[in-house]
Design a protein around this motif. Structure first.
Motif, PDB file in Angstrom:
ATOM      1  N   THR A  28      -0.966  -6.637 124.643  1.00 22.15           N
ATOM      2  CA  THR A  28      -0.057  -6.925 125.740  1.00 22.15           C
ATOM      3  C   THR A  28      -0.084  -8.384 126.157  1.00 22.15           C
ATOM      4  OG1 THR A  28      -1.750  -6.320 127.357  1.00 22.15           O
ATOM      5  CG2 THR A  28      -0.242  -4.581 126.612  1.00 22.15           C
ATOM      6  N   PHE A  29      -0.664  -9.248 125.350  1.00 21.40           N
ATOM      7  CA  PHE A  29      -0.811 -10.655 125.718  1.00 21.40           C
ATOM      8  C   PHE A  29       0.530 -11.265 126.098  1.00 21.40           C
ATOM      9  CE2 PHE A  29      -2.512 -14.814 125.808  1.00 21.40           C
ATOM     10  CZ  PHE A  29      -1.681 -15.653 125.094  1.00 21.40           C
ATOM     11  N   SER A  30       1.578 -10.947 125.371  1.00 24.89           N
ATOM     12  CA  SER A  30       2.883 -11.566 125.614  1.00 24.89           C
ATOM     13  C   SER A  30       3.502 -11.174 126.945  1.00 24.89           C
ATOM     14  CB  SER A  30       3.845 -11.210 124.474  1.00 24.89           C
ATOM     15  OG  SER A  30       4.056  -9.810 124.430  1.00 24.89           O
ATOM     16  N   THR A  31       2.953 -10.172 127.605  1.00 24.20           N
ATOM     17  CA  THR A  31       3.506  -9.747 128.896  1.00 24.20           C
ATOM     18  C   THR A  31       2.898 -10.511 130.069  1.00 24.20           C
ATOM     19  OG1 THR A  31       1.881  -7.995 129.280  1.00 24.20           O
ATOM     20  CG2 THR A  31       3.843  -7.416 127.989  1.00 24.20           C
ATOM     21  N   TYR A  32       1.889 -11.344 129.797  1.00 25.81           N
ATOM     22  CA  TYR A  32       1.203 -12.070 130.855  1.00 25.81           C
ATOM     23  C   TYR A  32       1.574 -13.552 130.871  1.00 25.81           C
ATOM     24  CZ  TYR A  32      -1.830  -7.991 131.270  1.00 25.81           C
ATOM     25  OH  TYR A  32      -2.313  -6.720 131.458  1.00 25.81           O
ATOM     26  N   ALA A  33       1.754 -14.081 132.063  1.00 28.25           N
ATOM     27  CA  ALA A  33       1.736 -15.526 132.243  1.00 28.25           C
ATOM     28  C   ALA A  33       0.281 -15.963 132.225  1.00 28.25           C
ATOM     29  CB  ALA A  33       2.388 -15.898 133.564  1.00 28.25           C
ATOM     30  N   MET A  34       0.061 -17.169 131.749  1.00 31.80           N
ATOM     31  CA  MET A  34      -1.315 -17.626 131.541  1.00 31.80           C
ATOM     32  C   MET A  34      -1.540 -18.978 132.200  1.00 31.80           C
ATOM     33  SD  MET A  34      -2.653 -15.225 129.657  1.00 31.80           S
ATOM     34  CE  MET A  34      -4.159 -16.049 129.132  1.00 31.80           C
ATOM     35  N   GLY A  35      -2.787 -19.222 132.532  1.00 28.08           N
ATOM     36  CA  GLY A  35      -3.113 -20.508 133.142  1.00 28.08           C
ATOM     37  C   GLY A  35      -4.462 -21.026 132.701  1.00 28.08           C
ATOM     38  N   TRP A  36      -4.616 -22.338 132.822  1.00 25.71           N
ATOM     39  CA  TRP A  36      -5.913 -22.995 132.650  1.00 25.71           C
ATOM     40  C   TRP A  36      -6.334 -23.557 134.004  1.00 25.71           C
ATOM     41  CZ3 TRP A  36      -8.989 -22.717 128.530  1.00 25.71           C
ATOM     42  CH2 TRP A  36      -8.448 -22.406 127.282  1.00 25.71           C
ATOM     43  N   PHE A  37      -7.576 -23.313 134.348  1.00 26.07           N
ATOM     44  CA  PHE A  37      -8.170 -23.842 135.559  1.00 26.07           C
ATOM     45  C   PHE A  37      -9.473 -24.536 135.183  1.00 26.07           C
ATOM     46  CE2 PHE A  37      -5.470 -21.885 138.750  1.00 26.07           C
ATOM     47  CZ  PHE A  37      -4.816 -20.929 137.979  1.00 26.07           C
ATOM     48  N   ARG A  38      -9.942 -25.397 136.077  1.00 26.24           N
ATOM     49  CA  ARG A  38     -11.200 -26.072 135.799  1.00 26.24           C
ATOM     50  C   ARG A  38     -12.025 -26.196 137.073  1.00 26.24           C
ATOM     51  NH1 ARG A  38      -9.089 -32.235 134.353  1.00 26.24           N
ATOM     52  NH2 ARG A  38      -8.436 -32.810 136.490  1.00 26.24           N
ATOM     53  N   GLN A  39     -13.333 -26.260 136.873  1.00 21.73           N
ATOM     54  CA  GLN A  39     -14.248 -26.355 138.008  1.00 21.73           C
ATOM     55  C   GLN A  39     -15.348 -27.348 137.678  1.00 21.73           C
ATOM     56  OE1 GLN A  39     -15.831 -22.598 139.373  1.00 21.73           O
ATOM     57  NE2 GLN A  39     -16.312 -23.460 141.363  1.00 21.73           N
ATOM     58  N   ALA A  40     -15.371 -28.435 138.433  1.00 22.04           N
ATOM     59  CA  ALA A  40     -16.404 -29.448 138.282  1.00 22.04           C
ATOM     60  C   ALA A  40     -17.587 -29.084 139.172  1.00 22.04           C
ATOM     61  CB  ALA A  40     -15.850 -30.819 138.663  1.00 22.04           C
ATOM     62  N   PRO A  41     -18.783 -29.592 138.869  1.00 25.82           N
ATOM     63  CA  PRO A  41     -19.960 -29.266 139.680  1.00 25.82           C
ATOM     64  C   PRO A  41     -19.740 -29.611 141.148  1.00 25.82           C
ATOM     65  CG  PRO A  41     -20.609 -30.362 137.662  1.00 25.82           C
ATOM     66  CD  PRO A  41     -19.113 -30.432 137.711  1.00 25.82           C
ATOM     67  N   GLY A  42     -20.017 -28.648 142.010  1.00 25.33           N
ATOM     68  CA  GLY A  42     -19.909 -28.867 143.437  1.00 25.33           C
ATOM     69  C   GLY A  42     -18.496 -28.857 143.981  1.00 25.33           C
ATOM     70  N   LYS A  43     -17.529 -28.539 143.133  1.00 20.34           N
ATOM     71  CA  LYS A  43     -16.131 -28.524 143.570  1.00 20.34           C
ATOM     72  C   LYS A  43     -15.524 -27.141 143.374  1.00 20.34           C
ATOM     73  CE  LYS A  43     -15.172 -33.422 142.815  1.00 20.34           C
ATOM     74  NZ  LYS A  43     -14.212 -34.405 142.222  1.00 20.34           N
ATOM     75  N   GLU A  44     -14.405 -26.933 144.045  1.00 18.98           N
ATOM     76  CA  GLU A  44     -13.700 -25.671 143.893  1.00 18.98           C
ATOM     77  C   GLU A  44     -12.938 -25.637 142.569  1.00 18.98           C
ATOM     78  OE1 GLU A  44     -12.876 -24.324 148.525  1.00 18.98           O
ATOM     79  OE2 GLU A  44     -11.288 -24.282 147.032  1.00 18.98           O
ATOM     80  N   ARG A  45     -12.702 -24.429 142.089  1.00 18.93           N
ATOM     81  CA  ARG A  45     -11.896 -24.263 140.883  1.00 18.93           C
ATOM     82  C   ARG A  45     -10.470 -24.720 141.189  1.00 18.93           C
ATOM     83  NH1 ARG A  45     -12.795 -18.772 137.611  1.00 18.93           N
ATOM     84  NH2 ARG A  45     -14.905 -19.522 138.111  1.00 18.93           N
ATOM     85  N   GLU A  46      -9.901 -25.512 140.283  1.00 19.62           N
ATOM     86  CA  GLU A  46      -8.570 -26.052 140.526  1.00 19.62           C
ATOM     87  C   GLU A  46      -7.641 -25.781 139.348  1.00 19.62           C
ATOM     88  OE1 GLU A  46      -8.946 -30.316 141.007  1.00 19.62           O
ATOM     89  OE2 GLU A  46      -9.150 -30.637 138.847  1.00 19.62           O
ATOM     90  N   PHE A  47      -6.360 -25.751 139.668  1.00 22.04           N
ATOM     91  CA  PHE A  47      -5.327 -25.534 138.671  1.00 22.04           C
ATOM     92  C   PHE A  47      -5.201 -26.734 137.752  1.00 22.04           C
ATOM     93  CE2 PHE A  47      -1.408 -24.307 136.813  1.00 22.04           C
ATOM     94  CZ  PHE A  47      -0.555 -25.409 136.842  1.00 22.04           C
ATOM     95  N   ALA A  48      -5.006 -26.460 136.448  1.00 24.39           N
ATOM     96  CA  ALA A  48      -4.751 -27.533 135.488  1.00 24.39           C
ATOM     97  C   ALA A  48      -3.373 -27.383 134.844  1.00 24.39           C
ATOM     98  CB  ALA A  48      -5.832 -27.555 134.413  1.00 24.39           C
ATOM     99  N   ALA A  49      -3.089 -26.186 134.317  1.00 26.62           N
ATOM    100  CA  ALA A  49      -1.817 -25.973 133.621  1.00 26.62           C
ATOM    101  C   ALA A  49      -1.509 -24.484 133.570  1.00 26.62           C
ATOM    102  CB  ALA A  49      -1.869 -26.541 132.209  1.00 26.62           C
ATOM    103  N   ALA A  50      -0.220 -24.163 133.451  1.00 25.20           N
ATOM    104  CA  ALA A  50       0.193 -22.764 133.352  1.00 25.20           C
ATOM    105  C   ALA A  50       1.405 -22.660 132.433  1.00 25.20           C
ATOM    106  CB  ALA A  50       0.518 -22.189 134.723  1.00 25.20           C
ATOM    107  N   ILE A  51       1.594 -21.458 131.901  1.00 24.74           N
ATOM    108  CA  ILE A  51       2.685 -21.232 130.958  1.00 24.74           C
ATOM    109  C   ILE A  51       3.233 -19.819 131.160  1.00 24.74           C
ATOM    110  CG2 ILE A  51       1.109 -20.431 129.129  1.00 24.74           C
ATOM    111  CD1 ILE A  51       2.920 -21.982 127.136  1.00 24.74           C
ATOM    112  N   ASN A  52       4.547 -19.676 131.067  1.00 29.11           N
ATOM    113  CA  ASN A  52       5.107 -18.351 131.280  1.00 29.11           C
ATOM    114  C   ASN A  52       5.023 -17.517 129.994  1.00 29.11           C
ATOM    115  OD1 ASN A  52       7.156 -19.334 129.658  1.00 29.11           O
ATOM    116  ND2 ASN A  52       8.771 -19.064 131.187  1.00 29.11           N
ATOM    117  N   GLN A  53       5.546 -16.302 130.073  1.00 30.21           N
ATOM    118  CA  GLN A  53       5.344 -15.353 128.981  1.00 30.21           C
ATOM    119  C   GLN A  53       5.971 -15.842 127.671  1.00 30.21           C
ATOM    120  OE1 GLN A  53       5.804 -14.595 132.125  1.00 30.21           O
ATOM    121  NE2 GLN A  53       4.860 -12.619 132.638  1.00 30.21           N
ATOM    122  N   SER A  54       7.132 -16.460 127.748  1.00 29.46           N
ATOM    123  CA  SER A  54       7.821 -16.896 126.531  1.00 29.46           C
ATOM    124  C   SER A  54       7.248 -18.202 125.971  1.00 29.46           C
ATOM    125  CB  SER A  54       9.305 -17.089 126.806  1.00 29.46           C
ATOM    126  OG  SER A  54       9.501 -18.210 127.645  1.00 29.46           O
TER     127      SER A  54
END
Length: 122
Positions: A28-54
């Motif tokens: 079912t991978f193609s049914t999900y939108a996907m994202g990359w997030f990153r978390q540096a030491p001592g910092k909150e997880r933050e958005f980096a990039a996202a992509i829709n299903q297509s």
């Protein structure tokens, strides 16, 4: 249920490139939108990039725009993050995540991988 496994992290020098991969289980991978997030030491997880299903809709944080490229191969159940011109401030654990509708909001993602470390030395 989707299981996500990141790979491709490592230690590089400033200006180098890396390509991260996120392999998803299930058919079912193609049914999900996907994202990359990153978390540096001592910092909150933050958005980096996202992509829709297509794969035709992509979104980037200002901090990575023009340097990172997100893509996906639905036939291979895999998402990628090509990271070029890396900077020391890109050092973080990088996570891939899945959700229903593409968004930059990390709280909307409900499947997460375990993360892969990216370290950029100056």
């Amino acid at each position: 249920q989707v299981q996500l496994v990141e790979s491709g992290g490592g230690l590089v020098q400033a200006g180098d490139s890396l390509r991260l991969s996120c392999a998803a289980s299930g058919r079912t991978f193609s049914t999900y939108a996907m994202g990359w997030f990153r978390q540096a030491p001592g910092k909150e997880r933050e958005f980096a990039a996202a992509i829709n299903q297509s794969g035709r809709g992509t979104y980037y944080a200002d901090s990575v725009k023009g340097r990172f490229t997100i893509s996906r191969d639905n036939a291979e159940n895999t998402m990628y993050l090509q990271m070029d011109s890396l900077k020391p401030e890109d050092t973080a654990v990088y996570f891939c995540a899945a959700t229903t509708f593409v968004t930059t909001n990390k709280d909307a993602y409900y499947y997460w991988g375990q993360g892969t470390q990216v370290t950029v030395s100056s």
